[in-house]
Design a protein around this motif. Structure first.
Motif, PDB file in Angstrom:
ATOM      1  N   ALA A 128      -9.585   3.403  18.244  1.00 58.93           N
ATOM      2  CA  ALA A 128      -9.872   2.704  19.502  1.00 58.93           C
ATOM      3  C   ALA A 128     -10.778   1.505  19.258  1.00 58.93           C
ATOM      4  O   ALA A 128     -11.524   1.458  18.272  1.00 58.93           O
ATOM      5  CB  ALA A 128     -10.530   3.665  20.491  1.00 58.93           C
ATOM      6  N   ARG A 132     -13.784   3.043  22.770  1.00 56.38           N
ATOM      7  CA  ARG A 132     -14.433   4.207  22.163  1.00 56.38           C
ATOM      8  C   ARG A 132     -15.706   4.576  22.914  1.00 56.38           C
ATOM      9  O   ARG A 132     -15.968   5.752  23.206  1.00 56.38           O
ATOM     10  CB  ARG A 132     -14.758   3.893  20.705  1.00 56.38           C
ATOM     11  N   SER A 133     -16.486   3.575  23.256  1.00 50.31           N
ATOM     12  CA  SER A 133     -17.717   3.826  24.000  1.00 50.31           C
ATOM     13  C   SER A 133     -17.421   4.473  25.347  1.00 50.31           C
ATOM     14  O   SER A 133     -18.110   5.412  25.765  1.00 50.31           O
ATOM     15  CB  SER A 133     -18.472   2.506  24.203  1.00 50.31           C
ATOM     16  N   LEU A 160     -14.740   6.260  26.131  1.00 48.55           N
ATOM     17  CA  LEU A 160     -14.213   7.601  25.916  1.00 48.55           C
ATOM     18  C   LEU A 160     -15.333   8.597  25.645  1.00 48.55           C
ATOM     19  O   LEU A 160     -15.317   9.722  26.159  1.00 48.55           O
ATOM     20  CB  LEU A 160     -13.223   7.591  24.743  1.00 48.55           C
ATOM     21  N   ILE A 161     -16.294   8.202  24.843  1.00 45.51           N
ATOM     22  CA  ILE A 161     -17.398   9.092  24.511  1.00 45.51           C
ATOM     23  C   ILE A 161     -18.303   9.301  25.716  1.00 45.51           C
ATOM     24  O   ILE A 161     -18.849  10.388  25.929  1.00 45.51           O
ATOM     25  CB  ILE A 161     -18.185   8.539  23.306  1.00 45.51           C
ATOM     26  N   ASP A 198     -17.537  12.376  29.041  1.00 50.22           N
ATOM     27  CA  ASP A 198     -17.594  13.643  28.320  1.00 50.22           C
ATOM     28  C   ASP A 198     -18.229  14.689  29.220  1.00 50.22           C
ATOM     29  O   ASP A 198     -19.129  14.380  30.003  1.00 50.22           O
ATOM     30  CB  ASP A 198     -18.413  13.469  27.032  1.00 50.22           C
ATOM     31  N   THR A 252     -20.666   9.236  16.283  1.00 49.43           N
ATOM     32  CA  THR A 252     -20.552   7.825  16.641  1.00 49.43           C
ATOM     33  C   THR A 252     -20.834   6.935  15.443  1.00 49.43           C
ATOM     34  O   THR A 252     -20.128   5.943  15.199  1.00 49.43           O
ATOM     35  CB  THR A 252     -21.527   7.484  17.786  1.00 49.43           C
ATOM     36  N   GLU A 308      -8.167  10.140  19.942  1.00 48.22           N
ATOM     37  CA  GLU A 308      -8.644   9.246  20.995  1.00 48.22           C
ATOM     38  C   GLU A 308      -9.562   8.153  20.474  1.00 48.22           C
ATOM     39  O   GLU A 308      -9.535   7.027  20.970  1.00 48.22           O
ATOM     40  CB  GLU A 308      -9.405  10.045  22.064  1.00 48.22           C
ATOM     41  N   THR A 309     -10.383   8.480  19.490  1.00 50.04           N
ATOM     42  CA  THR A 309     -11.486   7.581  19.143  1.00 50.04           C
ATOM     43  C   THR A 309     -11.354   6.828  17.820  1.00 50.04           C
ATOM     44  O   THR A 309     -11.950   5.768  17.665  1.00 50.04           O
ATOM     45  CB  THR A 309     -12.815   8.368  19.107  1.00 50.04           C
ATOM     46  N   TYR A 333     -17.955  18.088  17.685  1.00 50.16           N
ATOM     47  CA  TYR A 333     -18.562  16.937  17.021  1.00 50.16           C
ATOM     48  C   TYR A 333     -19.035  17.305  15.613  1.00 50.16           C
ATOM     49  O   TYR A 333     -18.898  16.519  14.682  1.00 50.16           O
ATOM     50  CB  TYR A 333     -19.737  16.405  17.843  1.00 50.16           C
ATOM     51  N   LEU A 379      -9.967  14.719  19.866  1.00 46.49           N
ATOM     52  CA  LEU A 379     -11.109  13.810  19.760  1.00 46.49           C
ATOM     53  C   LEU A 379     -10.841  12.674  18.783  1.00 46.49           C
ATOM     54  O   LEU A 379     -11.081  11.501  19.089  1.00 46.49           O
ATOM     55  CB  LEU A 379     -12.345  14.601  19.322  1.00 46.49           C
ATOM     56  N   LEU A 416     -17.882   7.074  13.027  1.00 42.46           N
ATOM     57  CA  LEU A 416     -16.771   6.256  13.515  1.00 42.46           C
ATOM     58  C   LEU A 416     -16.984   4.782  13.179  1.00 42.46           C
ATOM     59  O   LEU A 416     -16.049   4.079  12.783  1.00 42.46           O
ATOM     60  CB  LEU A 416     -16.622   6.420  15.031  1.00 42.46           C
TER      61      LEU A 416
END
Length: 216
Positions: A95, A100-101, A103-104, A107, A51, A91-92, A20, A88, A54
């Protein structure tokens, strides 16, 4: 001979958050290179910063197709040498907010440690079935992730490979292996077919897990 795994609490903390942190750093660099201004974030914790970044990227990418292409291409190029980071962002980045929410939320850092440790022990006992056995690490971890997903009420297990989940899974596996040392041998031993065991491998690679049920 009992040789402890070459990682410390400090290196584990680095391993669990570095993806991250790297993502946020690359997003800042890309934002400034493409838009000509710094990316200002108000969050402090690495996942919260990611987050927030993004969300900022999404706004610009919806507003301008040309800038969206530049931002996405630049990020992908910069992340291409780091499999976990590339995974990472792939994927996000594009999305939907809902995807996205989800996927995160799915974890490794959101899984209770005891649940992971119990799943590793359970899979080891199941795979050995009374006899010593050696299993590819990726196969072993897939079975662990199936158990974890069931306990977490996830419809799909976490993927096993060179991704952001591997560092935490590796740490828990090493911890279980260390705790399985008894009578001059491991109940769960990690092996590398290509040399010494790396402190922080990027993924399962050629690693194996050898299980001795007499020491479990």
């Amino acid at each position: 001979m009992h040789v402890q795994f070459p990682f410390s609490d400090d290196s584990f903390k680095l391993g669990s958050v570095k993806t991250y942190q790297k993502a946020v750093r690359l997003m800042r660099e890309t934002w400034e290179a493409v838009l000509g201004e710094p990316l200002k974030l108000h969050s402090a914790q690495p996942l919260a910063q990611f987050t927030e970044a993004l969300e900022r990227f999404s706004v610009v990418m919806k507003r301008s197709k040309s800038q969206a292409t530049q931002l996405e291409n630049s990020l992908q190029s910069r992340a291409s040498e780091d499999p976990a980071l590339e995974d990472l962002l792939n994927e996000t980045l594009v999305a939907t907010p809902e995807a996205r929410s989800a996927l995160i939320a799915r974890d490794m850092d959101n899984i209770p440690p005891r649940l992971c440790l119990d799943a590793i022990w359970a899979v080891a006992i199941e795979k050995a079935a009374g006899d010593e056995v050696t299993i590819p690490l990726d196969d072993f971890l897939r079975a662990v992730m199936v158990r974890v997903a069931k306990e977490m009420n996830w419809s799909v297990p976490l993927r096993v490979g060179q991704n952001r989940h591997f560092a935490r899974a590796w740490q828990w596996l090493c911890e279980v292996s260390e705790s399985s040392w008894i009578d001059e041998g491991y109940g769960i031993r990690i092996l590398n077919t290509r040399g010494p065991i790396p402190a922080w491998p990027q993924g399962p690679g050629d690693l194996r897990v050898r299980i001795d049920p007499s020491k479990l």
